[in-house]
Design a protein around this motif. Structure first.
Motif, PDB file in Angstrom:
ATOM      1  N   MET A   1       0.947  -0.920   0.046  1.00 45.33           N
ATOM      2  CA  MET A   1       0.031  -0.068   0.016  1.00 45.33           C
ATOM      3  C   MET A   1       0.991   1.300   0.030  1.00 45.33           C
ATOM      4  O   MET A   1       1.930   1.316   0.703  1.00 45.33           O
ATOM      5  N   ARG A   2       0.447   2.167  -0.691  1.00 42.97           N
ATOM      6  CA  ARG A   2       1.224   3.521  -0.673  1.00 42.97           C
ATOM      7  C   ARG A   2       0.807   4.324   0.513  1.00 42.97           C
ATOM      8  O   ARG A   2      -0.053   3.988   1.155  1.00 42.97           O
ATOM      9  N   LYS A   3       1.619   5.415   0.668  1.00 44.50           N
ATOM     10  CA  LYS A   3       1.564   6.118   1.655  1.00 44.50           C
ATOM     11  C   LYS A   3       0.291   6.999   1.735  1.00 44.50           C
ATOM     12  O   LYS A   3      -0.205   7.330   2.695  1.00 44.50           O
ATOM     13  N   LYS A   4      -0.022   7.437   0.558  1.00 38.24           N
ATOM     14  CA  LYS A   4      -1.192   8.324   0.432  1.00 38.24           C
ATOM     15  C   LYS A   4      -2.568   7.214   0.650  1.00 38.24           C
ATOM     16  O   LYS A   4      -3.480   7.893   1.370  1.00 38.24           O
ATOM     17  N   THR A   5      -2.455   6.156   0.330  1.00 33.72           N
ATOM     18  CA  THR A   5      -3.747   5.363   0.738  1.00 33.72           C
ATOM     19  C   THR A   5      -3.976   4.846   2.018  1.00 33.72           C
ATOM     20  O   THR A   5      -5.047   5.069   2.583  1.00 33.72           O
ATOM     21  N   ASN A   7      -2.615   6.949   4.468  1.00 32.81           N
ATOM     22  CA  ASN A   7      -3.236   8.239   5.235  1.00 32.81           C
ATOM     23  C   ASN A   7      -4.703   8.582   4.751  1.00 32.81           C
ATOM     24  O   ASN A   7      -5.460   8.787   5.817  1.00 32.81           O
ATOM     25  N   HIS A   8      -5.313   7.967   3.584  1.00 36.07           N
ATOM     26  CA  HIS A   8      -6.649   8.291   3.299  1.00 36.07           C
ATOM     27  C   HIS A   8      -7.339   7.195   4.215  1.00 36.07           C
ATOM     28  O   HIS A   8      -8.623   7.760   4.736  1.00 36.07           O
TER      29      HIS A   8
END
Length: 117
Positions: A1-5, A7-8
């Motif tokens: 998972m990406r950091k943006k995902t 955080n969301h």
């Protein structure tokens, strides 16, 4: 998972827990006391009783309350929760706007500052 995902996901989890906080407090108070109390009494004892004086509750009560234009709700329990929900939603919008402005200002400072990589 990406950091943006991630955080969301945690952002949505935090705001949804805040939206459901009065219901969670109501369930906890029923389980601890063993008696059925009203939702309004529970919200007052948990510290959400100040919501009956704000403009959102007054507007909802004058529209959908017993003496309102479209009397849908006999009890003020749902109106109290709806006013809480709307107030938290407005706080959510305010936080998102402030965070956007901060991120945009950082982006402008980086572009005007001539950051060399």
């Amino acid at each position: 998972m990406r950091k943006k995902t991630i955080n969301h996901f945690f952002d949505n989890l935090m705001w949804n827990l805040l939206y459901l906080l009065p219901i969670i407090c109501f369930i906890i108070s029923i389980n601890t006391s063993g008696q059925l109390i009203s939702f309004t009494d529970c919200m007052t004892s948990c510290g959400f009783g100040i919501l009956t004086d704000n403009i959102v509750f007054v507007a909802l009560n004058s529209l959908f309350g017993v003496g309102g234009i479209l009397p849908v709700f006999v009890s003020t329990d749902l109106l109290l929760y709806f006013s809480y929900f709307i107030c938290i939603w407005l706080c959510h919008i305010a936080v998102d706007v402030l965070l956007f402005l901060i991120r945009y200002a950082h982006k402008l400072m980086d572009s005007f500052g001539g950051v060399n990589d």
